[in-house]
Design an enzyme around this catalytic site. Structure first.
Site, mmCIF file in Angstrom:
data_model
loop_
_atom_site.group_PDB
_atom_site.id
_atom_site.type_symbol
_atom_site.label_atom_id
_atom_site.label_comp_id
_atom_site.label_asym_id
_atom_site.label_seq_id
_atom_site.Cartn_x
_atom_site.Cartn_y
_atom_site.Cartn_z
ATOM 1 N N HIS A 41 0.831 -1.205 0.000
ATOM 2 C CA HIS A 41 0.000 0.000 0.000
ATOM 3 C C HIS A 41 0.865 1.253 0.000
ATOM 4 C CE1 HIS A 41 -3.659 -2.335 1.712
ATOM 5 N NE2 HIS A 41 -3.672 -2.292 0.401
ATOM 6 N N GLU A 126 -5.677 -7.495 3.833
ATOM 7 C CA GLU A 126 -5.206 -8.617 4.658
ATOM 8 C C GLU A 126 -6.376 -9.285 5.387
ATOM 9 O OE1 GLU A 126 -1.998 -7.775 7.496
ATOM 10 O OE2 GLU A 126 -2.860 -9.322 8.783
ATOM 11 N N SER A 222 -2.360 2.893 3.876
ATOM 12 C CA SER A 222 -1.420 2.010 4.575
ATOM 13 C C SER A 222 -1.787 1.970 6.055
ATOM 14 C CB SER A 222 0.012 2.533 4.391
ATOM 15 O OG SER A 222 0.858 1.990 5.380
#
Ligand code: SF4
Length: 312
Positions: A41, A126, A222
């Protein structure tokens, strides 16, 4: 002005491996590479590979049959792997081994009949990948309110797992709350929040007291970079998450400020140095690098890629 440059900062072992993997793919196969979601990211990294011809896709169906598909450092669910097999894609898995570890824990707990409480942020790549390993067994919680709303029986067979890039402190509070409600809940055999997330957070927590302003290099999407900014803010300092020097506003600082600079695990050193140079040039800043912990973790390139290297 004084710059306090946090160390460790920036690339972790998982990001290094994923980027080296993609660089090697480009070297070996040219511009015919697709990556499922962003490799990491970070805007700078994604733009650099886009210029080299790499295509980042959100759907496996966007990849031509038989082409090469790289899975990003954040990992993917089994459903995505199946779609790739159905399209006869040649896949290379750049998932960070520390994310794979959480997948394995999810599979094991689900097989043993546990209900798994996953602490993480809804929609993060994730989390989507981990939940896909055992969708019927996993419940996602992100806030203390989510924990209060859990409706498992008081003696339910439970285990918890966490996303790798959470705030250590916030995750700790949620875990304590889970244990209060369900004292029998199983903890993962080893901490899921990874070493890189933990070390970067400790560095910021330690160094922020010496700073007037904190700059975190990293992209808005991120997770671990966002956590670094939040930690600095929670300690009462103005903190800015930026992709590079171009986003800096001069009125954030005065000449006599101490400015702490750090970078999320997906932010390259080149953008850090760009900011250091900007502050040196604009404010005549002096530089002090402060090492709070040494890191020596490395991960090998994905097995599939190493085999292709041998056969090439
Ligand atoms: Fe792996 Fe941690 Fe880096 Fe994520 S932040 S890629 S889990 S080492």
């Amino acid at each position: 002005m004084k710059i306090l440059l946090a160390n460790p900062r920036g690339f972790c072992a998982g990001v290094n491996m994923a980027i080296q993997c993609l660089e090697e793919c480009v070297r070996m196969f040219g511009d015919n590479i697709h990556v499922y979601h962003e490799i990491v990211h970070n805007k700078y990294v994604v733009e650099r590979f886009t210029k080299l011809g790499v295509r980042f896709v959100d759907e496996v169906s966007d990849v031509p049959e038989g082409a090469i598909l790289v899975y990003s450092a954040h990992g993917v669910s089994p459903a995505i792997r199946q779609q790739a097999r159905d399209r006869k894609l040649q896949t290379i898995d750049a998932t960070c081994p520390l994310v794979t570890k959480v997948h394995m824990e999810a599979i094991r707990y689900a097989r043993q009949g546990y209900n798994i409480v996953l602490i993480g942020h809804e929609g993060h790549d994730e989390v989507v990948g981990t939940m896909g390993e055992a969708p019927e067994s996993i419940t996602l919680v992100d806030t203390p309110e989510d924990v209060e709303k859990l409706s498992f029986a008081p003696d339910a067979k439970l285990a918890y797992l966490t996303q790798t890039t959470l705030s250590v402190e916030e995750a700790g509070r949620l875990i304590a709350k889970l244990k209060e409600r369900y004292p029998q809940i199983e903890s993962p055999p080893k901490e899921d929040i990874c070493y890189a997330t933990t070390n970067r957070q400790h560095a910021v927590a330690q160094l922020t007291e010496r700073a007037d302003v904190v700059l975190v290099l990293g992209s808005q999407n991120s997770s671990n970079s966002q956590r670094l900014k939040e930690i600095a803010k929670s300690l009462g300092r103005p903190a800015y998450l930026i992709d590079g020097a171009g986003e800096i506003q001069e009125d954030w600082f005065t000449e006599d400020n101490n400015v702490l600079i750090t970078a999320g695990a997906s932010a390259p050193e080149v953008v850090v140095q760009e900011v250091v140079n900007y502050l040196k040039t604009t404010f005549n800043a002096e530089l002090e690098e402060v090492v709070t912990r040494e890191e020596h973790v490395t991960f090998p390139l994905p097995k599939e890629l190493r085999q292709l290297q041998l056969s090439n």
